[in-house]
Design an enzyme around this catalytic site. Sequence first.
Site, PDB file in Angstrom:
ATOM      1  N   LYS B 247       0.856  -1.187   0.000  1.00  0.00           N
ATOM      2  CA  LYS B 247       0.000   0.000   0.000  1.00  0.00           C
ATOM      3  C   LYS B 247       0.896   1.243   0.000  1.00  0.00           C
ATOM      4  CE  LYS B 247      -4.180   1.895   2.107  1.00  0.00           C
ATOM      5  NZ  LYS B 247      -5.421   1.574   2.834  1.00  0.00           N
ATOM      6  N   GLU B 337     -20.055  -3.192   9.098  1.00  0.00           N
ATOM      7  CA  GLU B 337     -21.052  -2.407   9.828  1.00  0.00           C
ATOM      8  C   GLU B 337     -22.171  -3.278  10.393  1.00  0.00           C
ATOM      9  OE1 GLU B 337     -19.832  -1.595   6.902  1.00  0.00           O
ATOM     10  OE2 GLU B 337     -18.923   0.374   7.159  1.00  0.00           O
ATOM     11  N   ARG B 365     -25.607  -0.126   5.522  1.00  0.00           N
ATOM     12  CA  ARG B 365     -25.321  -1.559   5.371  1.00  0.00           C
ATOM     13  C   ARG B 365     -25.879  -2.371   6.516  1.00  0.00           C
ATOM     14  NH1 ARG B 365     -19.565  -1.091   2.450  1.00  0.00           N
ATOM     15  NH2 ARG B 365     -18.861  -0.079   4.326  1.00  0.00           N
TER      16      ARG B 365
END
Lengths: 592, 592
Positions: B247, B337, B365
């Site tokens: 990353k 979530e 969600r």
Amino acid sequence: MRSRLLEHISSPQDVKALAASDLPLLCDELRQAILENSAAAGGHLAPNLGVIELTVALHRVFDSPRDKIVLDVSHQCYAHKALTGRAAAYLDPDHFGEVSGFLSPRESEHDLFSIGHTSTSLSLACGLATARDLAGEHHDVVAVIGDGSLSGGLAFEGLDNAADLKSGLIIVVNDNDQSIAENHGGIYGALAELRATRGATPSNIFRAMGFAYRYLEEGNDVTALVAALEELRGTDRPVVLHIHTTKGAGYAPAERAPELWHHVGPFDLETGEKRKLISGDVPRDGYADITARHLLERMARDPRVVAITAGMPYVLGFTPERRAQAGAQFVDVGIAEEHAVTFSAALAAGCATPVFGAYGAFLQRAYDELWHDLCLNSAPATIIDIGASVFGANAETHLNYFDLAMLGALPNLRVLAPVCLEEYLAMLDWSLDQRERPVVIRMPVGAPLERPDLAPAAPATFDTPTYQVVREGSEVAILALGGFFTLGEQVADALAEHGLRATLVNPRYATELDEAFLRDLPERHRAVITLEDGVLEGGWGEKIARFLGTSGVRTRCYGIPKGFPDRFDPQELLARCGITVEGIVADILGMR
Amino acid sequence: MRSRLLEHISSPQDVKALAASDLPLLCDELRQAILENSAAAGGHLAPNLGVIELTVALHRVFDSPRDKIVLDVSHQCYAHKALTGRAAAYLDPDHFGEVSGFLSPRESEHDLFSIGHTSTSLSLACGLATARDLAGEHHDVVAVIGDGSLSGGLAFEGLDNAADLKSGLIIVVNDNDQSIAENHGGIYGALAELRATRGATPSNIFRAMGFAYRYLEEGNDVTALVAALEELRGTDRPVVLHIHTTKGAGYAPAERAPELWHHVGPFDLETGEKRKLISGDVPRDGYADITARHLLERMARDPRVVAITAGMPYVLGFTPERRAQAGAQFVDVGIAEEHAVTFSAALAAGCATPVFGAYGAFLQRAYDELWHDLCLNSAPATIIDIGASVFGANAETHLNYFDLAMLGALPNLRVLAPVCLEEYLAMLDWSLDQRERPVVIRMPVGAPLERPDLAPAAPATFDTPTYQVVREGSEVAILALGGFFTLGEQVADALAEHGLRATLVNPRYATELDEAFLRDLPERHRAVITLEDGVLEGGWGEKIARFLGTSGVRTRCYGIPKGFPDRFDPQELLARCGITVEGIVADILGMR
């Protein structure tokens, strides 16, 4: 039913007090009681039969409610209820029906949550274990989850997080190699490999995620289960106990056809003949049956038409034979509504014609997928919204009538509420033929109503929200949506007896407004009534009230106030909400 | 920026036409362009830097848009955009900002969906592959998903179903061992073991689920990636290509601190100094910062107070240092979530005091978990609803202001909309101290507003929906919710100049009504205005309109009509909706 042991079990302490050698008899008595109870009253029979031994073992080994036992979806709670002070409800026909079919904290301190949706147990157990750790307490937390429930995304999120716990948590995977219908998904290959090797394969998803793992083949052997759980009691880390059970264990018809016996109405215990069809069966000429036949016809003409369900093929009328007939044009994704919606959005983007059917209460699981994948991309998929009515289901966990409030703010979505069979089929055909937008069709509840007078003129299009004015009147306009149209008609009839000829409207569109019609309404009307078979707050009627708010016309919206009524009589619920012909007529006469 | 190759790439065909030996240079140019673009305009920098080589390889090997490439969440789409006809938007400062930060079918046929939420790619790819099979077509379907996105339940549902496909599908797992912040969950142990063994461990969740599997350690080596993808091209079964990437690859500050560089505002490319803080950073004295400090204080007094986030600790102000300080009293569940809400419900049931913070768009969600686990069980958890405003985010995928329409029908839930810091903290304290029900608090957007005059009298309780009447007036009442209160105040001021002293109300309660107040309103008022910083349909104002519908008072509701506006200026959007002081004043004067 007479019993030697069960009728004396008033709490889990009594299970602990039995001689170990008595436990098999207790299981037999539980099985007989559950069978007799279900034969009389119906219920989720097959899953409950499979976990009788497990439940006895859990209450033998653990100390509920100090130890926390969470049963996924409640389809396995009958033995638990019978062992926690509620035996009479299973033993004595006079008390049948006194307890609900689901876990309910109102009934017992041993029921930790109201639960009726799948895949929640692992997250709940994680929360209970974390609360325990924060409080510096020490007790066991046990989640029981069926293999079918593992396909739900929430179960995976819970599993993923449970593996990270730095303390004790016991997850019992109750693996009967069956969901409501057959299982679908890669995880079932993984479970099959574990069963085939008695847990010995190095390819073990639970160990890979960091769990300790035990396998028990004898999932219906109470002695073996007690021994296995005793070993895990007091664990200081997350552990999976994977047990192999038989769905429908101990009742031959259910063992042979677990899908048909997943959820049953009353039946003859001797012959296995059912007096009412529920899961797996598709009553002839009901909406599901008609839908399946209609879709199969379209599938035969167009290889890109595809029907999708999430663990319940029968809700769209897809019996095993019809699934075979549809071949690749029928996809059951397992209990995975989120995937079903996003999958449908992509099918539509790929020029297929997807039709996903789900109960309103379960469509809730895919709210963000509806918003982000389906509606944001305006994907032309069709969703059949099932049971969405106060007459659809009456368990607090299964209220399907929150759908319009959930769907009302979704952009690009068309939501249609047919009154009758003719409209339903016209809407379905229109939706399958268009490529503009996602469409939800509220499947009417109950026996199909034939009303040729309400049928849209062929070729029916639903491109622009346009209300159907069924009776032209004045003073009062009754806008009666979908399942409540006939109620509106009765109100109009009753008003006529008072000399008032009301305008009667079949709005058809459940989230969008016919603005031109509404703009003209105040000219000849002083009062407007909206009737909807759904929750009042955030629903369809409020949109009408808002639109008409500046006009000076008086508006009154009828719907079900938000709440979680349980085991209610729909007509009584409606009466409590003032939704009766007499009540509405009185209100209207008072408003003039 | 000058480039030798990139400025001549107008479609993926041009990538294919390059000499293989030129591909590393193309990657270098892409990296430099993305860095310069992000330094000037901000963006999801670190995840995009990690997939440059993968993206070049994908467009070298596959034939988009005939072959279908689906990028999860769009946090990895910059190189894809630059290679599919949009290079100028990254190369030429005059064109910076011409393309959105997310996939958008309006921009290019190579962007198959509008995507901004995580974990959708596998289900989308399944749908595209199934549509291809139904049509009898033959092309590749490739999904690219980061390890961070794998914690979302939908990703698992998609993975589970993808494994069952009887045809070809390529899933590239872009594993940089990092979510937005660090990863959490058992699956990351499984991925770590695969990385450590270069894919050789027999404990392989992908193989266990039935996938073919390949591992590539050199995830930032374009030549190795091209070779790996060439091998998989045309596969007739579902296969996972697990690649190890870095990353922030190629930019030292981002490689060192990937959380802080996940999403950045403009920065100095040489020094790495940021001119605007976004992910990972917590601006001092903003609402998030104040929230974290407040919660840490409460945590110090009460070991059962626990803060929860889903992959974004900084939304509640929890920097790495504060996470360390909170210890077990802070839990990041990863991008999950659904689990966060159900976990919170159980924490509350276990007598802990959970506070879950999430953006409104991502709270979507967990709709069913809010309904079934939190509200049905009336669990006293606190949810901080973040960014819920037209000023909160302006990407079509990230509209946070649908929250009130989503929450309005949920029984047992209290939703509070504070205007100012004093109210916000009073509501937070009240919610943490009560054990009756779940509470959602809409965190105001922007710099904290201090308004001691609006502060509730101590000790503040929010046990009964009671509006705060800020100015007593007559004729017109302005009910101005939360973030729109100051707008309402400006409208009242402007009306005063017209000689009209309006009643001004701070409703505080965003889904429940102060019925006593509303019942008395029509006595001294002929018109009522509702102002809400949220979607109009299904929102708060419509509840007022419905309640007042029978009264004869005229009601006008202001809110944002449902839709998916993209990259909008909030003030312009509001003006288009008629939500300006002048517009509202003119409407009111016209209504009298």
